[in-house]
Design a protein around this motif. Structure first.
Motif, PDB file in Angstrom:
ATOM      1  N   LEU A 113       2.590   6.667   8.647  1.00 40.54           N
ATOM      2  CA  LEU A 113       2.966   5.680   9.368  1.00 40.54           C
ATOM      3  C   LEU A 113       1.373   5.023   9.889  1.00 40.54           C
ATOM      4  N   ASP A 114       1.334   3.842   9.874  1.00 44.28           N
ATOM      5  CA  ASP A 114      -0.185   3.086  10.152  1.00 44.28           C
ATOM      6  C   ASP A 114      -0.144   3.395  11.759  1.00 44.28           C
ATOM      7  N   ASN A 115      -1.372   3.963  12.398  1.00 43.98           N
ATOM      8  CA  ASN A 115      -1.688   4.185  13.500  1.00 43.98           C
ATOM      9  C   ASN A 115      -1.745   3.000  14.389  1.00 43.98           C
ATOM     10  N   LYS A 116      -2.294   1.793  13.918  1.00 42.49           N
ATOM     11  CA  LYS A 116      -2.645   0.753  14.555  1.00 42.49           C
ATOM     12  C   LYS A 116      -1.509  -0.330  14.525  1.00 42.49           C
ATOM     13  N   ILE A 117      -0.784  -0.123  13.546  1.00 40.05           N
ATOM     14  CA  ILE A 117       0.370  -1.190  13.018  1.00 40.05           C
ATOM     15  C   ILE A 117       1.818  -0.613  13.148  1.00 40.05           C
ATOM     16  N   PRO A 118       2.586  -0.554  14.129  1.00 43.73           N
ATOM     17  CA  PRO A 118       3.752   0.332  14.093  1.00 43.73           C
ATOM     18  C   PRO A 118       4.825  -0.139  13.329  1.00 43.73           C
ATOM     19  N   THR A 119       4.643  -1.124  12.567  1.00 47.17           N
ATOM     20  CA  THR A 119       5.836  -1.673  11.664  1.00 47.17           C
ATOM     21  C   THR A 119       5.183  -1.426  10.332  1.00 47.17           C
ATOM     22  N   ARG A 120       4.122  -0.722   9.898  1.00 42.38           N
ATOM     23  CA  ARG A 120       3.569  -0.695   8.580  1.00 42.38           C
ATOM     24  C   ARG A 120       3.811   0.952   8.206  1.00 42.38           C
ATOM     25  N   PHE A 121       4.378   1.008   7.039  1.00 44.94           N
ATOM     26  CA  PHE A 121       4.511   2.454   6.569  1.00 44.94           C
ATOM     27  C   PHE A 121       3.558   2.396   5.458  1.00 44.94           C
ATOM     28  N   ILE A 122       3.107   3.550   4.969  1.00 47.44           N
ATOM     29  CA  ILE A 122       2.222   3.666   3.683  1.00 47.44           C
ATOM     30  C   ILE A 122       2.720   5.041   3.069  1.00 47.44           C
ATOM     31  N   MET A 123       2.886   4.679   1.717  1.00 46.35           N
ATOM     32  CA  MET A 123       3.513   5.955   0.711  1.00 46.35           C
ATOM     33  C   MET A 123       2.502   5.899  -0.110  1.00 46.35           C
ATOM     34  N   LEU A 124       1.888   7.380   0.016  1.00 49.34           N
ATOM     35  CA  LEU A 124       0.998   7.648  -1.058  1.00 49.34           C
ATOM     36  C   LEU A 124       1.664   8.733  -1.937  1.00 49.34           C
ATOM     37  N   GLU A 125       1.325   8.314  -3.237  1.00 48.10           N
ATOM     38  CA  GLU A 125       1.961   8.967  -4.474  1.00 48.10           C
ATOM     39  C   GLU A 125       1.093   9.301  -5.531  1.00 48.10           C
ATOM     40  N   ILE A 149       6.053  -6.073   1.008  1.00 47.66           N
ATOM     41  CA  ILE A 149       5.736  -4.785   0.117  1.00 47.66           C
ATOM     42  C   ILE A 149       4.816  -5.002  -0.725  1.00 47.66           C
ATOM     43  N   ASP A 150       3.671  -4.106  -0.463  1.00 47.39           N
ATOM     44  CA  ASP A 150       2.270  -4.354  -1.483  1.00 47.39           C
ATOM     45  C   ASP A 150       2.209  -2.853  -2.122  1.00 47.39           C
ATOM     46  N   VAL A 151       2.076  -2.847  -3.631  1.00 50.42           N
ATOM     47  CA  VAL A 151       1.922  -1.656  -4.307  1.00 50.42           C
ATOM     48  C   VAL A 151       0.758  -1.808  -5.012  1.00 50.42           C
ATOM     49  N   ALA A 152      -0.226  -0.866  -4.815  1.00 55.52           N
ATOM     50  CA  ALA A 152      -1.432  -0.696  -5.602  1.00 55.52           C
ATOM     51  C   ALA A 152      -1.432   0.670  -6.514  1.00 55.52           C
ATOM     52  N   GLU A 153      -1.778   0.285  -7.786  1.00 55.71           N
ATOM     53  CA  GLU A 153      -1.692   1.360  -8.772  1.00 55.71           C
ATOM     54  C   GLU A 153      -3.333   1.675  -8.951  1.00 55.71           C
ATOM     55  N   LEU A 154      -3.585   2.827  -8.695  1.00 58.90           N
ATOM     56  CA  LEU A 154      -4.904   3.296  -8.654  1.00 58.90           C
ATOM     57  C   LEU A 154      -5.419   4.240  -9.861  1.00 58.90           C
ATOM     58  N   SER A 155      -6.544   4.365 -10.512  1.00 53.81           N
ATOM     59  CA  SER A 155      -7.429   5.256 -11.169  1.00 53.81           C
ATOM     60  C   SER A 155      -8.692   5.654 -10.611  1.00 53.81           C
ATOM     61  N   LEU A 169      -1.939   9.070 -11.947  1.00 53.00           N
ATOM     62  CA  LEU A 169      -1.872   7.614 -11.494  1.00 53.00           C
ATOM     63  C   LEU A 169      -1.665   7.797  -9.867  1.00 53.00           C
ATOM     64  N   ILE A 170      -2.299   7.008  -9.184  1.00 50.04           N
ATOM     65  CA  ILE A 170      -2.274   7.364  -7.699  1.00 50.04           C
ATOM     66  C   ILE A 170      -1.647   5.952  -7.396  1.00 50.04           C
ATOM     67  N   VAL A 171      -0.584   5.986  -6.438  1.00 53.60           N
ATOM     68  CA  VAL A 171       0.155   4.457  -6.003  1.00 53.60           C
ATOM     69  C   VAL A 171       0.011   4.777  -4.594  1.00 53.60           C
ATOM     70  N   VAL A 172      -0.451   3.510  -4.022  1.00 52.45           N
ATOM     71  CA  VAL A 172      -0.338   3.225  -2.559  1.00 52.45           C
ATOM     72  C   VAL A 172       0.407   2.225  -2.218  1.00 52.45           C
ATOM     73  N   ALA A 173       1.735   2.581  -1.632  1.00 50.15           N
ATOM     74  CA  ALA A 173       2.697   1.364  -1.382  1.00 50.15           C
ATOM     75  C   ALA A 173       2.709   1.101   0.318  1.00 50.15           C
ATOM     76  N   THR A 174       2.561  -0.240   0.578  1.00 41.58           N
ATOM     77  CA  THR A 174       2.186  -0.395   1.870  1.00 41.58           C
ATOM     78  C   THR A 174       3.639  -1.250   2.063  1.00 41.58           C
ATOM     79  N   ILE A 175       4.307  -0.774   3.171  1.00 37.49           N
ATOM     80  CA  ILE A 175       5.699  -1.437   3.459  1.00 37.49           C
ATOM     81  C   ILE A 175       5.694  -2.114   4.697  1.00 37.49           C
ATOM     82  N   ASP A 176       5.928  -3.294   5.249  1.00 38.87           N
ATOM     83  CA  ASP A 176       5.811  -3.794   6.389  1.00 38.87           C
ATOM     84  C   ASP A 176       7.187  -4.060   6.791  1.00 38.87           C
ATOM     85  N   ALA A 177       7.549  -3.360   7.793  1.00 43.25           N
ATOM     86  CA  ALA A 177       9.099  -3.642   8.023  1.00 43.25           C
ATOM     87  C   ALA A 177       9.034  -4.740   9.274  1.00 43.25           C
TER      88      ALA A 177
END
Length: 95
Positions: free
Chosen positions: A43-55, A86-92, A3-11
């Protein structure tokens, strides 16, 4: 299948450093979990407040177990009032 998870966290702009520190702190113990294949912070290179956790987890049960760990609960408590969204996508993987 994993299971792949992409969590986008906007601080919130005034809390970038605190959110980053909390996210960085959860990486080592998460990677040490038995069913964790990969857990990496970006860290998103275009949006300095956005973090992406790839799991990547062995399966959904592994993700559920992760969400019950003390380090994940500490992360949620630490960033709760410091983020805009916070947006969390679960991918297959299909190909």
């Amino acid at each position: 299948m994993s299971l792949i998870v992409v969590a986008t966290i906007d601080a919130q702009p005034q809390h970038i450093d605190a959110v980053r520190a909390a996210l960085e702190a959860v990486v080592p113990p998460s990677n040490a979990e038995a069913d964790c294949i990969s857990y990496a912070l970006h860290l998103d290179n275009k949006i300095p407040t956005r973090f992406i956790m790839l799991e990547e987890w062995t399966d959904k049960a592994a993700l559920v177990a992760h969400e019950a760990t003390p380090h994940f609960k500490a992360l949620v408590a630490a960033v709760g009032d410091k983020v805009v969204k916070i947006d969390v996508a679960e991918l297959s993987k299909i190909a």
